[in-house]
Design an enzyme around this catalytic site. Structure first.
Site, mmCIF file in Angstrom:
data_model
loop_
_atom_site.group_PDB
_atom_site.id
_atom_site.type_symbol
_atom_site.label_atom_id
_atom_site.label_comp_id
_atom_site.label_asym_id
_atom_site.label_seq_id
_atom_site.Cartn_x
_atom_site.Cartn_y
_atom_site.Cartn_z
ATOM 1 N N ASN A 1 2.000 11.342 -35.238
ATOM 2 C CA ASN A 1 1.112 12.550 -36.088
ATOM 3 C C ASN A 1 0.081 12.690 -35.231
ATOM 4 O O ASN A 1 -0.752 12.032 -35.314
ATOM 5 C CB ASN A 1 1.102 11.606 -37.723
ATOM 6 C CG ASN A 1 0.114 12.481 -38.495
ATOM 7 O OD1 ASN A 1 -0.054 13.643 -38.125
ATOM 8 N ND2 ASN A 1 -0.323 12.084 -39.616
ATOM 9 N N TRP A 2 0.156 13.952 -34.808
ATOM 10 C CA TRP A 2 -1.105 14.455 -34.025
ATOM 11 C C TRP A 2 -2.203 14.478 -34.686
ATOM 12 O O TRP A 2 -3.259 14.810 -34.286
ATOM 13 C CB TRP A 2 -0.616 15.587 -33.384
ATOM 14 C CG TRP A 2 0.554 15.380 -32.033
ATOM 15 C CD1 TRP A 2 1.216 14.080 -31.685
ATOM 16 C CD2 TRP A 2 1.006 16.192 -31.134
ATOM 17 N NE1 TRP A 2 2.152 14.342 -30.630
ATOM 18 C CE2 TRP A 2 1.788 15.563 -30.462
ATOM 19 C CE3 TRP A 2 0.665 17.527 -31.025
ATOM 20 C CZ2 TRP A 2 2.589 16.443 -29.235
ATOM 21 C CZ3 TRP A 2 1.431 18.285 -29.907
ATOM 22 C CH2 TRP A 2 2.319 17.704 -29.241
ATOM 23 N N LYS A 3 -2.059 14.718 -36.060
ATOM 24 C CA LYS A 3 -3.163 15.232 -36.857
ATOM 25 C C LYS A 3 -3.757 16.249 -36.291
ATOM 26 O O LYS A 3 -3.077 17.143 -35.670
ATOM 27 C CB LYS A 3 -4.307 14.016 -36.921
ATOM 28 C CG LYS A 3 -3.564 12.692 -37.618
ATOM 29 C CD LYS A 3 -4.463 11.582 -37.913
ATOM 30 C CE LYS A 3 -3.604 10.429 -38.640
ATOM 31 N NZ LYS A 3 -4.414 9.255 -39.041
ATOM 32 N N HIS B 1 0.291 12.355 -47.040
ATOM 33 C CA HIS B 1 -0.534 11.375 -45.881
ATOM 34 C C HIS B 1 -1.821 11.144 -46.701
ATOM 35 O O HIS B 1 -2.475 12.005 -47.327
ATOM 36 C CB HIS B 1 -0.865 12.401 -44.528
ATOM 37 C CG HIS B 1 -1.278 11.285 -43.716
ATOM 38 N ND1 HIS B 1 -2.827 10.937 -43.637
ATOM 39 C CD2 HIS B 1 -0.803 10.613 -42.851
ATOM 40 C CE1 HIS B 1 -2.842 9.926 -42.553
ATOM 41 N NE2 HIS B 1 -1.701 9.897 -42.053
ATOM 42 N N GLU C 1 -4.703 11.010 -45.887
ATOM 43 C CA GLU C 1 -5.957 12.078 -45.450
ATOM 44 C C GLU C 1 -5.649 13.285 -46.477
ATOM 45 O O GLU C 1 -6.817 13.909 -46.830
ATOM 46 C CB GLU C 1 -5.861 12.277 -43.968
ATOM 47 C CG GLU C 1 -6.428 11.065 -43.316
ATOM 48 C CD GLU C 1 -5.735 11.140 -41.889
ATOM 49 O OE1 GLU C 1 -5.253 11.970 -41.450
ATOM 50 O OE2 GLU C 1 -5.851 9.820 -41.201
ATOM 51 N N GLU D 1 1.729 3.143 -45.285
ATOM 52 C CA GLU D 1 0.291 3.342 -44.266
ATOM 53 C C GLU D 1 -0.860 2.831 -45.075
ATOM 54 O O GLU D 1 -1.363 3.696 -46.027
ATOM 55 C CB GLU D 1 -0.014 4.707 -43.914
ATOM 56 C CG GLU D 1 1.190 5.311 -43.210
ATOM 57 C CD GLU D 1 0.654 6.709 -42.252
ATOM 58 O OE1 GLU D 1 0.816 6.450 -41.004
ATOM 59 O OE2 GLU D 1 -0.028 7.343 -42.524
ATOM 60 N N GLY E 1 -6.635 4.278 -38.129
ATOM 61 C CA GLY E 1 -7.633 4.380 -37.249
ATOM 62 C C GLY E 1 -8.757 3.712 -37.297
ATOM 63 O O GLY E 1 -10.080 3.833 -36.628
ATOM 64 N N SER F 1 -2.827 1.973 -37.239
ATOM 65 C CA SER F 1 -3.351 1.055 -35.805
ATOM 66 C C SER F 1 -2.147 0.466 -35.082
ATOM 67 O O SER F 1 -2.402 -0.559 -34.713
ATOM 68 C CB SER F 1 -4.413 0.208 -36.096
ATOM 69 O OG SER F 1 -5.587 0.866 -36.577
ATOM 70 N N GLY G 1 -0.689 7.520 -35.291
ATOM 71 C CA GLY G 1 -1.539 8.549 -34.902
ATOM 72 C C GLY G 1 -2.151 8.494 -33.757
ATOM 73 O O GLY G 1 -1.609 8.842 -32.775
ATOM 74 N N GLY G 2 -3.426 7.897 -33.628
ATOM 75 C CA GLY G 2 -4.033 7.835 -32.238
ATOM 76 C C GLY G 2 -2.950 7.707 -31.025
ATOM 77 O O GLY G 2 -3.245 8.376 -29.852
HETATM 78 P P1 13P Z 1 -3.584 5.610 -36.545
HETATM 79 O O1 13P Z 1 -2.311 5.105 -35.797
HETATM 80 O O2 13P Z 1 -4.481 6.559 -35.662
HETATM 81 O O3 13P Z 1 -4.180 4.422 -37.218
HETATM 82 O O4 13P Z 1 -3.134 6.542 -37.640
HETATM 83 C C1 13P Z 1 -1.814 6.299 -38.485
HETATM 84 C C2 13P Z 1 -1.592 7.299 -39.195
HETATM 85 O O5 13P Z 1 -2.218 7.701 -40.204
HETATM 86 C C3 13P Z 1 -0.312 7.968 -38.986
HETATM 87 O O6 13P Z 1 -0.103 8.771 -39.965
#
Ligand code: 13P
Length: 253
Positions: free
Chosen positions: A9-11, A96, A98, A168, A174, A214, A235-236
């Site tokens: 997930n590049w966000k 998600h 967010e 999640e 994050g 994470s 994510g990251g």
């Molecule tokens: P991180 O891997 O950056 O913690 O993010 C997880 C995430 O929200 C994937 O959708």
């Protein structure tokens, strides 16, 4: 048997040129050294059509990070499920945390998005998970159950086969704080049990449940070794090819 999946997930990261460079590099690396799992990258809308033409879809699936809760028309700035599908994408992330938190996406809104995504032939990566306060109050099971009931449990079993669940925990996203593999397995097993209560054991056994928060190459092997953890939503660590490849390779260990 259910699929093993590593999804990125590049966000809201990478401009078009940077995204094209990342997708090109990942495609080269994974076509040369084939993964033992399904790999999906979920990118901002603006990347989808271009990235779709770059990747070998037999090796890397493509998804959006969101879609509209309306079919079409006067909704300035929105992108419909049909538009996402027309880029060549096969998936969409919905629910998600967010989007729930910053854009006030309620279970009812998400239900509309789920129905539109499926009606347009997209598979869904549906995210659920509790906040730190809810975990501390030991409410994680109720939270994930009500998130599923509110937005996906109205589907038929046939429709539900197109849903991947991503657990999640918000407190792990994050933050560098990962759920321990035992904590994650406990709730994944619970999630599978409520899918079984709703759709039966066979459907539950065929449902992929991903862990997100994470997740990185160093902790992925331990997480993925658990019975009910079928991969990760990353994510990251999906933003750099070596990091993402390291997680994908956890399925080779
Ligand atoms: P991180 O891997 O950056 O913690 O993010 C997880 C995430 O929200 C994937 O959708």
């Amino acid at each position: 048997m259910r699929k093993k999946i590593v999804a990125g997930n590049w966000k809201m990261n990478k401009n078009l040129q940077e995204g094209v460079a990342l997708a090109t590099e990942l495609n080269e690396v994974l076509t040369a050294d084939k993964p033992n799992c399904d790999v999906i990258i979920c990118t901002p809308f603006i990347h989808l059509a271009t990235v779709s033409n770059i990747i070998d879809h037999t090796v890397i699936g493509l998804g959006a990070e969101n879609c509209a809760d309306k079919e079409k028309g006067a909704f300035t700035g929105e992108v419909s499920a049909e538009m996402v599908k027309s880029t060549g994408a096969e998936y969409v992330i919905l629910g998600h945390s967010e989007r729930r938190e910053y854009y006030n996406e309620t279970p009812a809104i998400l239900k509309e998005k789920v129905d539109l995504a499926l009606a347009n032939g997209l598979k869904i990566i549906f995210c659920i998970g509790e906040s730190l306060a809810q975990r501390e109050a030991n409410q994680q099971n109720e939270v994930v159950k009500s998130e599923l009931e509110g937005s996906v449990f109205h589907l038929t079993a046939e429709q539900f086969a197109n849903v991947v669940i991503a657990y999640e925990p918000i407190w792990a996203i994050g933050t560098g704080k990962t759920a321990t593999s035992d904590q994650a397995e406990e709730i994944h097993a619970y999630i599978r049990s409520i899918v079984a209560d709703k759709y039966g054991k066979e459907v539950a056994d065929n449902t992929s449940i991903l862990y997100g928060g994470s997740c990185k190459a160093s902790n992925a092997p331990e997480l993925f070794a658990k019975e009910d953890i079928d991969g990760g939503l990353i994510g990251g660590a999906s933003l750099k090819t070596p990091d993402f490849k390291g997680i994908i390779d956890a399925w080779k260990k």
